[in-house]
Structure formats: structure tokens, C-alpha cells
Design an enzyme around this catalytic site. Structure first.
Site, mmCIF file in Angstrom:
data_model
loop_
_atom_site.group_PDB
_atom_site.id
_atom_site.type_symbol
_atom_site.label_atom_id
_atom_site.label_comp_id
_atom_site.label_asym_id
_atom_site.label_seq_id
_atom_site.Cartn_x
_atom_site.Cartn_y
_atom_site.Cartn_z
ATOM 1 N N GLU A 237 0.883 -1.174 0.000
ATOM 2 C CA GLU A 237 0.000 0.000 0.000
ATOM 3 C C GLU A 237 0.913 1.213 0.000
ATOM 4 O O GLU A 237 1.610 1.470 0.987
ATOM 5 C CB GLU A 237 -0.883 -0.012 1.256
ATOM 6 C CG GLU A 237 -1.821 -1.197 1.340
ATOM 7 C CD GLU A 237 -2.965 -1.111 0.348
ATOM 8 O OE1 GLU A 237 -3.190 -0.037 -0.226
ATOM 9 O OE2 GLU A 237 -3.615 -2.142 0.125
ATOM 10 N N CYS B 80 -2.181 8.858 3.409
ATOM 11 C CA CYS B 80 -1.948 8.390 2.033
ATOM 12 C C CYS B 80 -3.125 8.719 1.119
ATOM 13 O O CYS B 80 -2.947 8.923 -0.069
ATOM 14 C CB CYS B 80 -1.687 6.886 2.036
ATOM 15 S SG CYS B 80 -3.003 5.949 2.815
HETATM 16 P P1 NAD Z 1 8.790 4.759 4.098
HETATM 17 O O1 NAD Z 1 8.658 3.906 2.901
HETATM 18 O O2 NAD Z 1 10.017 5.581 4.237
HETATM 19 O O3 NAD Z 1 8.695 3.895 5.452
HETATM 20 C C1 NAD Z 1 7.625 3.002 5.698
HETATM 21 C C2 NAD Z 1 8.133 1.845 6.534
HETATM 22 O O4 NAD Z 1 9.102 1.137 5.779
HETATM 23 C C3 NAD Z 1 8.826 2.290 7.824
HETATM 24 O O5 NAD Z 1 8.526 1.376 8.858
HETATM 25 C C4 NAD Z 1 10.283 2.210 7.460
HETATM 26 O O6 NAD Z 1 11.128 2.006 8.575
HETATM 27 C C5 NAD Z 1 10.297 1.013 6.534
HETATM 28 N N1 NAD Z 1 11.445 0.960 5.612
HETATM 29 C C6 NAD Z 1 12.222 1.978 5.187
HETATM 30 N N2 NAD Z 1 13.181 1.506 4.358
HETATM 31 C C7 NAD Z 1 12.991 0.178 4.244
HETATM 32 C C8 NAD Z 1 13.638 -0.865 3.521
HETATM 33 N N3 NAD Z 1 14.684 -0.628 2.734
HETATM 34 N N4 NAD Z 1 13.160 -2.108 3.647
HETATM 35 C C9 NAD Z 1 12.084 -2.368 4.411
HETATM 36 N N5 NAD Z 1 11.443 -1.431 5.132
HETATM 37 C C10 NAD Z 1 11.879 -0.166 5.048
HETATM 38 O O7 NAD Z 1 7.484 5.646 4.144
HETATM 39 P P2 NAD Z 1 7.196 6.911 5.071
HETATM 40 O O8 NAD Z 1 7.675 8.117 4.364
HETATM 41 O O9 NAD Z 1 7.635 6.683 6.449
HETATM 42 O O10 NAD Z 1 5.596 6.874 5.068
HETATM 43 C C11 NAD Z 1 4.842 7.681 4.278
HETATM 44 C C12 NAD Z 1 4.483 6.988 2.958
HETATM 45 O O11 NAD Z 1 3.619 5.903 3.229
HETATM 46 C C13 NAD Z 1 3.711 7.916 2.031
HETATM 47 O O12 NAD Z 1 4.173 7.745 0.720
HETATM 48 C C14 NAD Z 1 2.285 7.435 2.169
HETATM 49 O O13 NAD Z 1 1.461 7.727 1.061
HETATM 50 C C15 NAD Z 1 2.487 5.969 2.362
HETATM 51 N N6 NAD Z 1 1.327 5.364 3.017
HETATM 52 C C16 NAD Z 1 0.498 4.583 2.258
HETATM 53 C C17 NAD Z 1 -0.651 4.030 2.831
HETATM 54 C C18 NAD Z 1 -1.617 3.214 1.987
HETATM 55 O O14 NAD Z 1 -2.496 2.569 2.556
HETATM 56 N N7 NAD Z 1 -1.507 3.220 0.662
HETATM 57 C C19 NAD Z 1 -0.937 4.248 4.186
HETATM 58 C C20 NAD Z 1 -0.065 5.044 4.917
HETATM 59 C C21 NAD Z 1 1.060 5.596 4.326
#
Ligand code: NAD
Length: 499
Positions: free
Chosen positions: A237, A271
Site C-alpha cells: 500500500e 496516504c
Molecule cells: P517509508 O517507505 O520511508 O517507510 C515506511 C516503513 O518502511 C517504515 O517502517 C520504514 O522504517 C520502513 N522501511 C524503510 N526503508 C525500508 C527498507 N529498505 N526495507 C524495508 N522497510 C523499510 O514511508 P514513510 O515516508 O515513512 O511513510 C509515508 C508513505 O507511506 C507515504 O508515501 C504514504 O502515502 C504511504 N502510506 C500509504 C498508505 C496506503 O495505505 N496506501 C498508508 C499510509 C502511508
């Protein structure tokens, strides 16, 4: 309830004022091994428990969430800096989602009779087995919803869950674990492995049987490659650049109130929040007047009472992104109608709800997700232009259509390239329709949460077919040619009878 980790301590500070919320140890590689092994052994016993029994635990969890509402809201707000109403939306969401899956999972997971190879002679059953251990990686923006609402269907389907919460919000995830175990979830079935995503992510993906990821599109691509190497399934997501369409027959006052909620709830760190608004010229002036006034009236600030409309951003990184997007747009010719500046006088990470017009297409904010309280408003001349512009994006997560005519709104909604479309609402109507799937088209995701898909993705299907009397092959002594002639007659009869 415990988190058995031995790595470097992780300090969590409140976005409201930088005070220490708490310290938690992060997971080492050895901790990850231990978490997955203990999840595997707990899962074997859990898979033998009837789905109806599992569902009772989830129903009890939902009641505990309501009992502990105030404590949950405080923890969510403390870690994420959001306003109380946005935190409450998480509680509502988790309670309703738990109720939906607790009552529907047993029937969704039931063995089902399916049509066999040859009517009467083949008895076919479709079964659903748990995947095993499901890894969940979630972000900080809805830490309670995203910790609970993906784990619950995974658990109900008979899996164990090993979750990596975001480093900003591990205490909210711990609250989910505590309440699940108090509701009767066997120990070991839900494990938390806090730590940096770039370290924990690959360790987790190397060991689990399925991954549920929520986060940015950039990280989504990385985890997709890691899952592909192991050929495990995943669901992602991801981000959005969600449009709202005000049709010529929209009620500008109602739509303006809806737009404030759709753009600035959770300080825009949602999101599915709206970052682009296409307004028909017939209602453009009146909508913009109402929307600007309502946005300027938003109460912004820290605090745990219900009077604040817009809370803090979560981190210095978020504040920098939001400021950069607005400064870049202004430098390229955009006009600021409301907000447009940080508010260090209110708190270190606050930014005013911001409305931009005259945003050129080459501004960053026109195409990239801001994930903050910033929206660009554009005038359009008819529905076709609004639809074309709304769809002119790499993303396809959520959209919103405003009209006083249900038929008109639906015709437009069905032409939008987005996983969810809300009519006369910004995001909540579709998200909270838990019986219906939710997820992104294009770069906004792979797979779905909610509904049957949100549960069955955590299962392996198995078809068990029993052939009666004789296998699907020529009878003894029958030539292949006779068999062909006989079967082609049988196929014609089956076709006529509608088998
Ligand atoms: P992010 O991708 O930086 O981090 C999300 C999660 O992934 C965190 O727990 C982070 O520690 C982890 N992560 C980071 N690097 C990783 C890697 N290499 N391998 C595995 N895990 C890793 O996202 P963010 O900036 O913290 O969150 C915001 C984003 O999330 C926005 O783009 C938002 O639209 C999206 N989001 C989507 C939904 C949905 O349902 N579509 C819901 C909430 C947030």
C-alpha cells in the site's frame, strides 16, 4: 507482553515539543531469528484453532480498544504529534475493522464445494490454508490503524505476525500487542521487531512467508525486489497524489467543508488525503472563497484535547519536504491563498494548512506526493477536463467527487483511475467500507486490504478434487479415438445444460 530485543536503544521523542516518550531496544539479527522461530511454533498450534475461536479473540480485542480508548489516543498523539480527532479516527477504524473480520472471517475461510472436472463424477473442494508467518512493515502516520488492521486478518487466517513498526511509533504498536494478548491471543503469535527499515526490512523479508508493506512507493519498489528474489507473495500500500473533483453542480459550501477535512486531517500526512482539487468554473469562485475562509479558521497546535483541528508534522524531514514543495511552487509562480509557512511559535514541526493556486505543471507539488497540509486548486471547464487531469498522474490511490446529483457523480467516479473513489466525502467513506477492497492502482500499490481480498491474500488456496467411479481418461478397452468422440458429445451436452 514484551519485546525481546537486544540491539541499540531507540529513543522516541514527541513531535509536539521534542520531549522523550520512551526508549525501546531494537532487534538484532539474532533477535529476528528468535522472533520468527517463536512465531513459527506458535503458528502451528494457532492454525489448528477453529476460525470461530480466533474471531472471538479479535472481538474481545475490539472491546478492549474501546475500554482503553483514552490511553490509546494519548500514546498515538504523543508519538505522532497528530490532533486528537485524527487519533480517534484510528480507534474507530480498528474497532469497525475488527468487527467486520471477526464476523466474516469464519465464513470467508470455510471449505467451499466447487464445480468439478466432470459433473457428478468429480467432487472438488477449495480450501484455505494459512501462509505461515506474515511480516508486516508499517509507517508512522496511522500507527494504530496500520499496526492492527493488517495484522488482524492475517491472524484470523491462521498466521503468525512479525511486525516492524516505524521507529517513530513503536509504543503504539506495543499497545496493539498488549491488547491482543489481553484479549487471549497466544503468546509468541504476534512479535515486534523495532529498528531501522533498511536493516530490519531485509532480515524480515528473508524469513517470512508473505509480506504486508505500507509506506512510500520508493521503499515499495525495494521490498518488491526482495520478495521477488524469494518468490514470496507481498501486498504493498503505497503513496498517492489524490484528486478531488468539484463538478458544476457541487454545493460549494458543503464541498469546502469536506475539502478542509480531506486535505488537512492528520496534518495532510494521510496516504488517501487530497493534494489536488479540480473545480468547475461554475463554482470555482464561491468554492475557493469558502475553502480559503474555512482553512484559515483551522485551529493549529499541540495538545491532547479535542479542540485542535491540525496537529504537528511528525519529523524535521516532513517539515523540510513540505516547506520545499511550497517554496518551489511559489518560486515557479504559484499563489498562496492560505498558510504557506512553518509555525515554530506553535511548536518545532508545525506548518500551516496551505492552499496554492496557479501551480505550474513543472512545480514539484504538481506531481509528487507532499504528504503534508498542502493542496493545489485548479479551475477546469468541464467534466472531461477534470477527469483527464485527475488521471494524469503516476498514482491511483484515492479520489473524491462532489456533486448534488448521484448519477452525475457516479458517472464521473467510474472514469477515475483510483482504487477508491468517495462521492461527497474525501476519504473516510471508502476507507471505512471495510467489506470492500481498498488499495492502489498504478504506482500506488499491489494487492488490496479490507474485504475478502484483504483476508484471503494471507492464505494459500488448495484444490482437493476426488474423482468417483473412473478417472478422467478412456474407459478400459476404449480407443483414444472413441474416447474423443464420446467426450466431445458429452461436452456438447454439458454446454447445452450450462455446466
Ligand atoms: P517509508 O517507505 O520511508 O517507510 C515506511 C516503513 O518502511 C517504515 O517502517 C520504514 O522504517 C520502513 N522501511 C524503510 N526503508 C525500508 C527498507 N529498505 N526495507 C524495508 N522497510 C523499510 O514511508 P514513510 O515516508 O515513512 O511513510 C509515508 C508513505 O507511506 C507515504 O508515501 C504514504 O502515502 C504511504 N502510506 C500509504 C498508505 C496506503 O495505505 N496506501 C498508508 C499510509 C502511508
Amino acid at each position: 507482553m514484551k519485546v525481546s530485543c537486544h540491539g541499540d536503544p531507540l529513543e522516541v521523542r514527541s513531535p509536539f515539543d521534542g520531549t522523550l516518550v520512551g526508549t525501546i531496544p531494537t532487534a538484532t539479527e539474532r533477535d529476528m531469528d528468535a522472533a520468527v522461530h517463536s512465531a513459527q511454533s506458535a503458528q502451528r498450534a494457532w492454525a489448528r484453532i477453529a476460525p470461530r475461536e480466533r474471531a472471538r479473540i479479535i472481538a474481545r480485542f475490539a472491546r478492549l480498544v474501546l475500554d482503553e480508548e483514552a490511553r490509546i489516543l494519548n500514546i498515538i498523539q504523543q508519538e505522532s504529534g497528530k490532533n486528537r480527532l485524527s487519533a480517534f479516527e484510528e480507534v474507530m477504524d480498528v474497532v469497525r475493522l475488527s468487527a467486520y473480520y471477526a464476523s466474516h472471517a469464519p465464513s470467508l475461510l470455510r471449505k467451499r464445494r466447487r464445480g468439478g472436472a466432470i459433473p457428478v463424477l468429480t467432487r472438488t473442494l477449495e480450501l484455505r490454508h494459512p501462509k505461515g508467518v506474515v511480516g508486516v512493515i508499517s509507517p508512522w502516520n496511522y500507527p494504530f490503524t496500520l499496526a492492527a488492521s493488517d495484522a488482524i486478518p492475517a491472524l484470523l487466517a491462521g498466521n503468525a505476525v512479525v511486525m516492524k513498526p516505524d521507529s517513530q511509533t513503536p509504543f503504539t504498536a506495543m499497545m496493539v500487542l498488549e491488547l491482543l494478548e489481553r484479549a487471549g491471543l497466544p503468546e509468541g503469535l504476534f512479535q515486534l521487531v523495532p529498528g531501522a527499515g533498511s536493516f530490519i526490512g531485509p532480515l524480515l523479508i528473508d524469513r517470512v512467508d508473505f509480506l504486508m508493506f505500507t509506506g512510500s512507493t520508493a521503499t515499495g519498489r525495494t521490498i518488491a525486489q526482495q520478495c521477488a528474489k524469494r518468490l514470496i507473495g507481498y501486498s504493498a500500500e503505497l503513496g498517492g497524489k489524490n484528486p478531488m473533483l468539484m463538478l458544476a453542480d457541487a454545493d460549494p459550501e458543503k464541498a469546502a467543508r469536506g475539502a478542509v477535512k480531506a486535505c488537512f486531517s492528520n496534518t495532510g500526512q494521510l496516504c488517501i488525503s487530497i493534494e489536488r482539487i479540480y473545480v468547475n468554473e461554475a463554482v470555482y469562485d464561491s468554492f475557493l472563497r469558502e475553502f480559503t475562509a474555512a482553512t484559515r479558521a483551522q485551529r493549529i497546535g499541540p495538545g491532547y484535547d479535542w479542540t485542535i483541528d491540525v496537529g504537528s508534522l511528525v519529523s524535521a524531514k516532513q517539515l523540510e519536504t513540505v516547506s520545499n514543495h511550497v517554496e518551489d511552487a511559489v518560486a515557479k509562480g504559484a499563489t498562496v491563498l492560505a498558510g504557506g509557512r512553518p509555525r515554530p511559535d506553535v511548536g518545532p514541526l508545525f506548518y500551516e494548512p496551505t492552499i496554492l493556486t496557479n501551480v505550474p505543471d513543472h512545480a514539484i507539488v504538481a506531481r509528487e506526493e507532499t504528504f503534508g497540509p498542502v493542496v493545489a486548486v485548479y479551475k477546469v471547464w468541464d467534466d472531461d477536463e477534470a477527469i483527464q487531469k485527475a488521471n494524469d498522474t503516476d498514482y491511483g490511490l484515492n479520489a473524491s467527487v462532489w456533486s448534488t446529483s448521484a448519477g452525475h457523480a457516479r458517472r464521473v467516479a467510474e472514469q477515475l483511475e483510483a482504487g477508491t473513489v468517495n462521492i461527497n466525502d474525501g476519504y473516510a467513506a471508502a476507507w471505512a467500507s471495510h467489506a470492500s477492497p481498498m488499495g492502489g492502482w498504478k504506482l500506488s500499490g499491489v494487492g488490496r486490504r479490507h474485504g475478502a481480498e484483504g483476508l484471503l491474500k494471507y492464505t494459500e488456496s488448495q484444490t482437493v478434487a476426488r474423482q468417483l467411479i473412473h478417472p478422467v481418461a478412456p474407459l478400459p478397452g476404449m480407443t483414444n479415438e472413441d474416447y474423443g468422440t464420446f467426450m466431445s458429445r458429452a461436452l456438447k451436452i454439458m454446454d447445452r445444460l450450462g455446466f
